[in-house]
Design a protein around this motif. Sequence first.
Motif, PDB file in Angstrom:
ATOM      1  N   ASN A 330      40.949   8.346   1.961  1.00  0.00           N
ATOM      2  CA  ASN A 330      39.845   7.877   1.124  1.00  0.00           C
ATOM      3  C   ASN A 330      39.722   8.698  -0.159  1.00  0.00           C
ATOM      4  OD1 ASN A 330      39.267   5.918   3.002  1.00  0.00           O
ATOM      5  ND2 ASN A 330      37.548   7.033   3.938  1.00  0.00           N
ATOM      6  N   SER A 353      30.937   4.905   9.719  1.00  0.00           N
ATOM      7  CA  SER A 353      31.029   5.760   8.538  1.00  0.00           C
ATOM      8  C   SER A 353      32.452   5.796   7.995  1.00  0.00           C
ATOM      9  CB  SER A 353      30.547   7.173   8.869  1.00  0.00           C
ATOM     10  OG  SER A 353      31.296   7.726   9.957  1.00  0.00           O
ATOM     11  N   LEU A 356      32.990   2.452   6.124  1.00  0.00           N
ATOM     12  CA  LEU A 356      32.191   2.434   4.896  1.00  0.00           C
ATOM     13  C   LEU A 356      32.818   3.345   3.835  1.00  0.00           C
ATOM     14  CD1 LEU A 356      28.591   2.490   6.396  1.00  0.00           C
ATOM     15  CD2 LEU A 356      29.767   0.570   5.331  1.00  0.00           C
ATOM     16  N   GLY A 357      33.359   4.490   4.279  1.00  0.00           N
ATOM     17  CA  GLY A 357      34.058   5.373   3.337  1.00  0.00           C
ATOM     18  C   GLY A 357      35.305   4.708   2.776  1.00  0.00           C
ATOM     19  N   LYS A 360      34.246   2.116   0.207  1.00  0.00           N
ATOM     20  CA  LYS A 360      33.847   2.761  -1.048  1.00  0.00           C
ATOM     21  C   LYS A 360      35.068   3.177  -1.867  1.00  0.00           C
ATOM     22  CE  LYS A 360      31.061   6.609  -2.831  1.00  0.00           C
ATOM     23  NZ  LYS A 360      30.199   7.776  -2.462  1.00  0.00           N
ATOM     24  N   LYS A 363      36.747   0.149  -3.357  1.00  0.00           N
ATOM     25  CA  LYS A 363      35.971  -0.372  -4.492  1.00  0.00           C
ATOM     26  C   LYS A 363      36.268   0.425  -5.766  1.00  0.00           C
ATOM     27  CE  LYS A 363      31.357  -2.222  -5.367  1.00  0.00           C
ATOM     28  NZ  LYS A 363      31.795  -3.621  -5.194  1.00  0.00           N
ATOM     29  N   LEU A 364      36.349   1.757  -5.622  1.00  0.00           N
ATOM     30  CA  LEU A 364      36.676   2.598  -6.771  1.00  0.00           C
ATOM     31  C   LEU A 364      38.087   2.304  -7.280  1.00  0.00           C
ATOM     32  CD1 LEU A 364      35.194   6.019  -5.567  1.00  0.00           C
ATOM     33  CD2 LEU A 364      34.316   4.566  -7.411  1.00  0.00           C
ATOM     34  N   GLU A 367      37.970  -1.004  -9.178  1.00  0.00           N
ATOM     35  CA  GLU A 367      37.201  -0.903 -10.418  1.00  0.00           C
ATOM     36  C   GLU A 367      38.024  -0.283 -11.538  1.00  0.00           C
ATOM     37  OE1 GLU A 367      33.694   1.208  -9.361  1.00  0.00           O
ATOM     38  OE2 GLU A 367      32.626  -0.576  -8.636  1.00  0.00           O
ATOM     39  N   ALA A 393      34.884  -5.147  -1.103  1.00  0.00           N
ATOM     40  CA  ALA A 393      35.433  -3.993  -1.823  1.00  0.00           C
ATOM     41  C   ALA A 393      36.837  -4.249  -2.354  1.00  0.00           C
ATOM     42  CB  ALA A 393      35.459  -2.773  -0.898  1.00  0.00           C
ATOM     43  N   THR A 417      23.160  -2.210   4.492  1.00  0.00           N
ATOM     44  CA  THR A 417      23.997  -2.258   3.303  1.00  0.00           C
ATOM     45  C   THR A 417      23.462  -3.307   2.354  1.00  0.00           C
ATOM     46  OG1 THR A 417      25.431  -3.891   4.345  1.00  0.00           O
ATOM     47  CG2 THR A 417      26.068  -1.586   4.585  1.00  0.00           C
TER      48      THR A 417
END
Length: 652
Positions: A330, A353, A356-357, A360, A363-364, A367, A393, A417
């Motif tokens: 991650n 968790s 979800l990590g 995230k 998604k980065l 982006e 994501a 969320t």
Amino acid sequence: MWDSGRGGPRVVGLKELCFRAVRRHLACLSPSAVLDLPTPLIKDLLPHLTVCQLDELQPELNHRGISTHPGWIRVLKELYGPKAIDLHTEEEAKHEVMRMLFKLVFYGYTNPFVQRNITNLNTPSFLWAAAKCIKRFFLIASSSQPFESLTAEQRPLLNLLENHIRSVGITSCINIPTQHALYVLHRLLDHGAAEEVILNVQCPITLAWVLHGRGSQYLHPELKKLMHSKTAGCNSQIASATADSSSFSPGLETRLSEDQDGHFIPCKRSKLDSLLVENKSSKGHSTVDPQVLCRTFNPCTSPPTGVCPWGRIRCLEIRECLSDSLKVLNAALPTFFCLGSLTLHSFSTFRDSDVLGLAKALKLLYESSQSSLSHLSVSVLPYTKLMEMLLDASPKVTSLYVEIQSVMWGATHHPTTAKSALPAELPLETLTVKVAELQTDLHFITSVLRRSPHLRSLHVAGVRLPSGSSQSQLLSTLSESNLCLRSLNLEDMKLSDCLPKILHVLSSLKLEELELNDCRLLERWTDKEESLKQLVAALKTAPSLHTLGLAQNRLARNVCVLAELFSGSSPSSLKHLDISSNFIQPAELLEFAEKLRSHHPPQRLTLDLRKNPGDRDPSTWDTALKKLHPFCVVLFEGWRSTDTMVDHVSNM
């Protein structure tokens, strides 16, 4: 002549004696001695040749229109046993043989076939021939000797592997392999053509080593310490060893000059060897910096700039992905721009968790607008909602594979969320969803399908609905929203009340592959034979359909209806029919074969009959197989009556 080999004494004919002599003395004969033989005699000879002989003769034999396939299949059966099934083309069979034998011989593993043929296999010529065929190399935590040999007398073999290997598997942690193994990895990943990594060990520091510099800008703190712990001292010693290269070992020079394929300049091994010993005996960690390792083992051919290239990992698979490894991944993902395919598998369910990590980090990555990631595979998720988060994501993913398994003990806490922001249209082309839940949210799956108009392949397995509900909604969605679908695989689902919807799917979509395995198709049909005839009639109207799977549906005596697929003026164009695990007994198969003889398939049909009780009446079963042989390639392996209850339970 009597031969008391495996299976007891038997008479050996003159023809076989000649074949054995050819095998033993082929190196002394010219290739034409074999190639000029009549074709039938060459085909009889093939199963007697060694692996290297098959490899050597294959190009010329192919030029004559003769396949070496029987020879490779003979080796496969000796490696895997009598139940090895012929599912390979000539090249596939050859690759499988070379893959298995290279690993066994290179690492020195024992195997009955290797033991019987050790004289022919434990040679540089075999490893050289195998290395030209294989595309995947596995680094296994065994002795260091195999890797040390690649840095010395077998260095030309490493050069060859560097050019041919496309995928590298790692089964040991970075603190287990010697520096020789890390150097081999560096050559394959950074100097070679390998762009795929399969990590089979739970070791965050190893994952960090693989990611660093090969597509990601992330550097793990612990790895940073290891990378620079010995660099300064090592560099000065390397410079000294490189400068004094005029008195290299004559023995090494002779070995290298005799190998025409080893294009490198010998250097002074004595100083390099002493340097490695010194590094190993020093307190603390030896350096794991691939740049330093390369100059240590190969100073005479290091790049003029003194800096090695860094490879690019485009396909990453982590097969034991626990929380520690996922945290490393991650952290690296947001800058992992070259990654095209990511597969994460955990033998236990991922924690909320963790996922979800991951979402995230994905998604980065997206982006940044530089992401190449198009394939994502994650297993096992704790509940369906997390699949939606991963899709949210990863808006550019075209292939998604997820396995979902609810935690059976106690309620799962679903984190709060933000509301899903799934776009109105997803670019998905391939979707696989395998579920192990007491009850599945079918609405979410159909919602994803409605947003995926470009979907070409769908595999859904294990969906369970509340009592009284039907899978008809799923099938209706496919007919309305997924008109590009070409491959549909529904598995371990109750479809016995969905016959009209299945017929509608066949008329609405241009399917090329349809698999309805373990779907209890006949379970609620009042007139099973008539309903199956309706399905057959609909299948015949699908001209693009070439693969049909109906495994584990308890067809039994109703299998004879399937022969009508090829009857009439418009027979089905099926090339592959899977009716395995259907409790088809010998008399029923014989009736099916006789009906099929009266209206042959228009092209040779691959018929999968595995896991059917042929041993109930072996004579009748063999008669049926003989009747099928002229127009079918039959896949069948031995059946034991003791497996009958297992088959029955699997189809309940």
